[in-house]
Motif scaffolding. Structure first.
Motif, short mmCIF file in Angstrom:
data_model
loop_
_atom_site.label_atom_id
_atom_site.label_comp_id
_atom_site.label_asym_id
_atom_site.label_seq_id
_atom_site.Cartn_x
_atom_site.Cartn_y
_atom_site.Cartn_z
N THR A 189 -50.63 -14.20 -26.12
CA THR A 189 -50.59 -15.45 -26.89
C THR A 189 -51.51 -15.39 -28.09
N HIS A 190 -52.71 -14.85 -27.87
CA HIS A 190 -53.66 -14.75 -28.97
C HIS A 190 -53.17 -13.77 -30.04
N ALA A 191 -52.59 -12.66 -29.61
CA ALA A 191 -52.07 -11.69 -30.56
C ALA A 191 -50.93 -12.28 -31.37
N ALA A 192 -50.05 -13.05 -30.71
CA ALA A 192 -48.94 -13.68 -31.42
C ALA A 192 -49.44 -14.70 -32.44
N ARG A 193 -50.49 -15.43 -32.07
CA ARG A 193 -51.03 -16.42 -33.01
C ARG A 193 -51.64 -15.75 -34.24
N LEU A 194 -52.34 -14.64 -34.03
CA LEU A 194 -52.91 -13.92 -35.16
C LEU A 194 -51.81 -13.31 -36.03
N ALA A 195 -50.75 -12.77 -35.39
CA ALA A 195 -49.64 -12.21 -36.16
C ALA A 195 -48.98 -13.29 -37.01
N TYR A 196 -48.85 -14.49 -36.44
CA TYR A 196 -48.27 -15.59 -37.20
C TYR A 196 -49.14 -15.94 -38.41
N GLN A 197 -50.47 -15.93 -38.23
CA GLN A 197 -51.37 -16.22 -39.34
C GLN A 197 -51.21 -15.20 -40.46
N VAL A 198 -51.02 -13.94 -40.09
CA VAL A 198 -50.85 -12.90 -41.11
C VAL A 198 -49.52 -13.08 -41.84
N LEU A 199 -48.43 -13.30 -41.09
CA LEU A 199 -47.10 -13.37 -41.69
C LEU A 199 -46.87 -14.67 -42.45
N SER A 200 -47.67 -15.70 -42.19
CA SER A 200 -47.46 -16.99 -42.85
C SER A 200 -48.51 -17.26 -43.92
N ARG A 201 -49.18 -16.21 -44.40
CA ARG A 201 -50.11 -16.41 -45.52
C ARG A 201 -49.36 -17.02 -46.70
N ARG A 202 -49.95 -18.05 -47.31
CA ARG A 202 -49.24 -18.76 -48.37
C ARG A 202 -50.07 -18.81 -49.64
N LYS A 203 -49.34 -18.91 -50.75
CA LYS A 203 -49.97 -19.14 -52.04
C LYS A 203 -50.19 -20.64 -52.24
N VAL A 204 -51.06 -20.96 -53.17
CA VAL A 204 -51.26 -22.35 -53.58
C VAL A 204 -50.36 -22.64 -54.76
N ALA A 205 -49.64 -23.75 -54.72
CA ALA A 205 -48.67 -24.07 -55.77
C ALA A 205 -49.37 -24.63 -56.99
N GLU A 206 -50.11 -23.77 -57.68
CA GLU A 206 -50.81 -24.16 -58.90
C GLU A 206 -50.48 -23.16 -59.98
N ASN A 219 -51.48 -4.38 -48.33
CA ASN A 219 -51.93 -4.40 -49.72
C ASN A 219 -51.71 -5.75 -50.39
N SER A 220 -51.37 -6.75 -49.60
CA SER A 220 -51.11 -8.07 -50.14
C SER A 220 -52.35 -8.65 -50.83
N THR A 221 -52.13 -9.28 -51.98
CA THR A 221 -53.22 -9.94 -52.69
C THR A 221 -53.83 -11.05 -51.85
N GLU A 222 -53.00 -11.74 -51.08
CA GLU A 222 -53.50 -12.80 -50.22
C GLU A 222 -54.39 -12.23 -49.12
N ARG A 223 -54.07 -11.05 -48.62
CA ARG A 223 -54.92 -10.41 -47.61
C ARG A 223 -56.27 -10.05 -48.21
N ARG A 224 -56.24 -9.50 -49.41
CA ARG A 224 -57.50 -9.15 -50.08
C ARG A 224 -58.34 -10.39 -50.34
N ARG A 225 -57.68 -11.48 -50.73
CA ARG A 225 -58.43 -12.72 -50.96
C ARG A 225 -59.07 -13.20 -49.67
N THR A 226 -58.33 -13.08 -48.56
CA THR A 226 -58.86 -13.49 -47.27
C THR A 226 -60.07 -12.64 -46.89
N MET A 227 -59.96 -11.32 -47.08
CA MET A 227 -61.07 -10.45 -46.74
C MET A 227 -62.28 -10.71 -47.63
N ASP A 228 -62.03 -11.01 -48.92
CA ASP A 228 -63.14 -11.37 -49.80
C ASP A 228 -63.82 -12.65 -49.32
#
Length: 623
Positions: A39-56, A588-597
């Motif tokens: 369950t925990h692994a599935a929740r983390l996978a969902y967080q990764v796959l549902s990374r979103r941009k801000v509509a700005e 290599n997603s920009t959103e992933r890099r932003r999260t890690m930063d």
């Protein structure tokens, strides 16, 4: 694209959990067993796959040079292509008769629904990338990649099929001079490929790609000229044909309709194939309106995207509908519907009228229409690639912008080379089989995104008369929209599979269809009862959720009418995309890099607070 700084502190816990996902999943397995760990692994996978941009909207790297007129001409050119010279005759003869006018009207209404959704997103997200960016903003990274990858396929095949049609049209005007020479010199002996490598098609697509690489404004000037010539020829067809119009061709009695063996031309009159024929004709006519969505891909190159994109979408659809309506009226008034030539109706009509000179004028318009369609197909392809590469989901070298010309030079040339290769080695009929499924899926995703963003969570304004959407109501709408898609598939499957039996009055099938219809309507009613976001936009879709819901329903119906092999080929393309995403894009997603930063920044803040507290505690102890 900007991101609020306060999100760092608010989301620290979830960010830390994401950063320590390996150890946290391991601890879940150790403490709670397989179920808790999974369950925990599935929740983390969902967080990764549902990374979103801000509509700005952020600073644009591409040159903002396109006016509303340029965008409208681009939409008209890409939509009003060779279909206006072929589609009206085909639908009139085989589907709707003179009622082809109504078929085009129904198709135009369906296209307007999708166009309104695109226009709202053009006002929300004036960035290059079309439905890809829209999905990234609203749904998440994984779905956005699927949509973007799908759009790449559609634009590649669209451009390849148009340039192939252009090559074959010119070849027919030259009495097969091109094909005969190439087939004799470079024959290809394979049932799965073309009879010869179409070097001419490859050269044309590369020439268009190079032209786009060296400046968008210059390329759109050429497109504007081709579109103007195309519209002039359409106007010539309407005016010249109206001189020979005979309204009795809309009132042909059934006794005068020919009775060919194995072929029925209906019952005559205005709608010889009945209501069912009109609806089937509308499904065919709908594909004649595909192409306006390329306007939305120019968001970063439009001067005032929040206003010019909605105006261009609406304007291009209106011009295209009037052209189709006028042409179909003229064709069926000049010549009985059952005598139409479905492949080349205009030259055939002018030959019957004794005006052979007119068909050469139509040929000029057809060539210009093909050039405009090619421009409309080639233009958005590198911009989709640029948007995805800039976000790190595709190889970043594809998104490099040339400093001198301010265009994605490498991506444009690469896309052109791939498109030209497909046009060179495949037959036209092999290319057009995959033209529609991705477009319809993109239309459905954009309509779904409109629903989700319209009901997204937002803070309560002081003095507001109604409740603002909360995280709970936004989640409710997400679940309802998902269920709505399922009910749409169920309802349209019933219509496709058992429509005849329902009309015959079979109780079981009628009950199933009524149940599916009730679920569709009830879900939309539930969505409409949720609080709506009060965010002000330059353009908003009216009658939400009904219009986006109807758009999704129509798109699902059209997708279910596609053949089995189209879905198989689509599945193969998606599998290839999944390999790229999970091996490269996800990491290599920009959103992933932003999260890690953000993780590193949060760690520094916590470490600073800890050091300060330790220092204060030590000072107090010494004191």
């Amino acid at each position: 694209m900007s991101y609020p700084a306060e999100n760092v502190g608010r989301n620290y816990e979830s960010i830390r959990e994401f950063g320590d996902r390996d150890s946290s999943v391991r601890r879940s397995f150790e403490n709670g067993g397989i179920k808790a760990g999974a369950t925990h692994a599935a929740r983390l996978a969902y967080q990764v796959l549902s990374r979103r941009k801000v509509a700005e909207e952020g600073a644009a790297r591409l040159a903002r040079v396109l006016t509303a007129f340029d965008l409208t001409a681009l939409g008209v050119g890409s939509t009003l292509g060779v279909g206006v010279y072929v589609l009206a005759g085909d639908v009139a003869k085989n589907y709707a008769g003179p009622a082809v006018v109504i078929s085009f009207l129904l198709a135009a209404v369906a296209s307007v629904f999708a166009g309104l959704c695109y226009a709202e997103f053009g006002a929300r997200v004036p960035k290059a990338g079309s439905a890809y960016v829209y999905s990234y903003v609203c749904v998440g990274e994984f779905i956005a990649f699927i949509i973007g990858w799908n759009l790449i396929l559609e634009y590649i095949i669209g451009a390849a099929s148009v340039v192939k049609a252009l090559s074959e049209y010119l070849d027919s005007l030259l009495n097969k001079a091109i094909s005969s020479h190439l087939e004799a010199a470079l024959p290809i002996d394979s049932p799965h490929l073309a009879d010869y490598p179409d070097v001419f098609a490859f050269s044309v697509i590369m020439a268009f790609s190079v032209a786009l690489s060296f400046g968008v404004k210059e390329s759109t000037k050429f497109n504007n000229v081709c579109t103007a010539i195309n519209l002039c020829v359409v106007l010539f067809v309407i005016v010249s044909g109206s001189l020979k119009a005979d309204t009795s061709n809309w009132r042909i009695p059934e006794s005068e309709v020919p009775k060919d063996e194995g072929r029925s031309y209906g019952t005559g009159g205005f709608a010889p194939y009945g209501l069912a024929g009109i609806i089937r004709g509308a499904a065919v006519c709908f594909y004649g309106f595909i192409g306006f969505d390329c306007v939305a891909t120019a968001g970063e190159e439009a001067r005032r995207p929040q206003r010019s994109i909605p105006a261009a979408v609406a304007g291009s659809l209106l011009v295209v509908f009037l052209a189709y309506c006028g042409v179909s009226c003229v064709l069926t008034l000049v010549l009985p519907y059952y005598l139409q030539d479905e492949k080349a109706p205009f030259p055939f009509v002018y030959d019957r009228l004794g005006w052979p000179w007119a068909k050469y004028a139509v040929s000029v318009g057809a060539i210009c229409a093909l050039c405009s369609s090619l421009m409309g197909a080639v233009f958005p392809l590198p911009r989709i690639i640029y948007a995805m590469a800039s976000d790190g989901l595709l190889f970043r070298w594809l998104g490099r912008v040339n400093e001198k010309y301010q265009t994605p030079l490498v991506g444009t040339i690469t896309a052109g080379f791939l498109t030209g290769t497909l046009a060179m080695i495949f037959k036209l009929e092999q290319l057009i089989h995959m033209m529609s499924i991705g477009t319809l899926l993109a239309y459905s995703m954009v309509a779904s995104c409109v629903l989700l963003l319209r009901y997204e969570a937002s803070p309560q304004r002081a003095g507001a008369e109604r409740a603002a959407p909360s995280r709970r109501t936004a989640t409710t709408v997400t679940v309802l929209v998902t269920l709505y898609g399922v009910w749409c598939f169920l309802m349209m499957w019933c219509v496709n599979s058992y429509g005849d039996r329902v009309l015959e009055g079979h109780g079981g099938y009628t009950a199933l269809l009524l149940l599916a219809t009730a679920l569709v309507v009830a879900t939309l009613c539930c969505i409409s009862r949720q609080p709506v976001s009060e965010k002000k936009l330059a353009f908003s879709v009216p009658l939400v959720p009904w219009l986006p819901g109807l758009s999704i329903l129509i798109n699902v119906y059209l997708m279910l009418n596609l053949d089995y092999m189209t879905w198989v080929r689509f599945g193969v393309w998606i599998v290839a995309g999944l390999v790229i995403y999970f091996s490269y894009g996800m990491w290599n997603s920009t959103e992933r890099r932003r999260t890690m930063d953000s993780i590193q920044l949060a760690d520094q803040i916590i470490d600073g607070h800890t050091a300060l507290l330790n220092h204060s505690g030590l000072t107090h102890a010494l004191g």
